[in-house]
Design a protein around this motif. Structure first.
Motif, short mmCIF file in Angstrom:
data_model
loop_
_atom_site.label_atom_id
_atom_site.label_comp_id
_atom_site.label_asym_id
_atom_site.label_seq_id
_atom_site.Cartn_x
_atom_site.Cartn_y
_atom_site.Cartn_z
N ALA A 77 0.80 -1.21 0.00
CA ALA A 77 0.00 0.00 0.00
C ALA A 77 0.84 1.26 0.00
O ALA A 77 0.40 2.29 -0.47
CB ALA A 77 -0.93 0.00 1.21
N LYS A 78 2.02 1.22 0.53
CA LYS A 78 2.86 2.42 0.65
C LYS A 78 4.08 2.29 -0.25
O LYS A 78 4.56 1.20 -0.49
CB LYS A 78 3.33 2.56 2.10
N ARG A 105 -7.26 0.08 2.53
CA ARG A 105 -6.65 0.55 3.78
C ARG A 105 -7.67 0.70 4.90
O ARG A 105 -7.32 0.76 6.06
CB ARG A 105 -5.95 1.87 3.54
N ASP A 106 -8.94 0.84 4.53
CA ASP A 106 -10.00 0.98 5.53
C ASP A 106 -11.31 0.50 4.92
O ASP A 106 -11.34 0.04 3.77
CB ASP A 106 -10.09 2.43 6.03
#
Length: 153
Positions: free
Chosen positions: A10-11, A135-136
């Motif tokens: 994700a990053k 992510r959420d």
């Protein structure tokens, strides 16, 4: 050029030297503006010309990710977010939308699998790495990285 599809990162793997985040309306116009901004920032941050192959790759990848966010990831009244990173070895485009339940396929479709998902073939062809991350409970991010050689290298 080796292309690698990843779904769990994700990053960005390295600290960015530049970063920009803006929101755009979930419309065709918003997707077009996101593409234009990505190419403008790429050329400004790298010094490479607008007509360069990496700038063209950034344009195609951003156009596809943004149009997918508009078509498949939008809810009425909700924008999508474009985040651009200049990393030591690549330019990263992230598009975050409001439909985490509508993930892109984990791999582009094969030629005989119908017409849906064809734009991911462009992402696969022009990005060196790409993937998706939830992510959420409210958003998902689809990202792609385009490698380039800095001016003078």
């Amino acid at each position: 050029m080796t292309h690698q599809h990843l779904t769990d990162e994700a990053k960005p793997p390295h600290a960015p030297t530049h970063r920009l985040t803006l929101c755009f309306s979930s419309t065709r116009r918003g997707a077009r503006l996101a593409r234009q901004l990505a190419v403008q920032q790429f050329t400004e941050w790298t010094g490479l010309p607008y007509e360069s192959d990496p700038a063209g790759a950034v344009a195609l990848v951003t156009a596809e990710l943004a149009s997918n966010a508009v078509r498949h990831g939008s809810l009425p009244g909700r924008d999508f977010r474009l985040t651009l990173f200049l990393l030591p070895d690549c330019f990263r485009v992230e598009v975050t939308d409001t439909r985490p339940e509508h993930l892109p396929p984990s791999a582009p479709p094969q030629p005989d699998e119908g017409t849906s998902g064809r734009g991911l073939l462009l992402v696969e062809a022009y990005a060196d790495r790409w993937g998706r991350a939830v992510r959420d409970a409210y958003t998902k991010t689809v990202w792609a990285e385009v490698r380039f050689r800095p001016m003078g290298s």
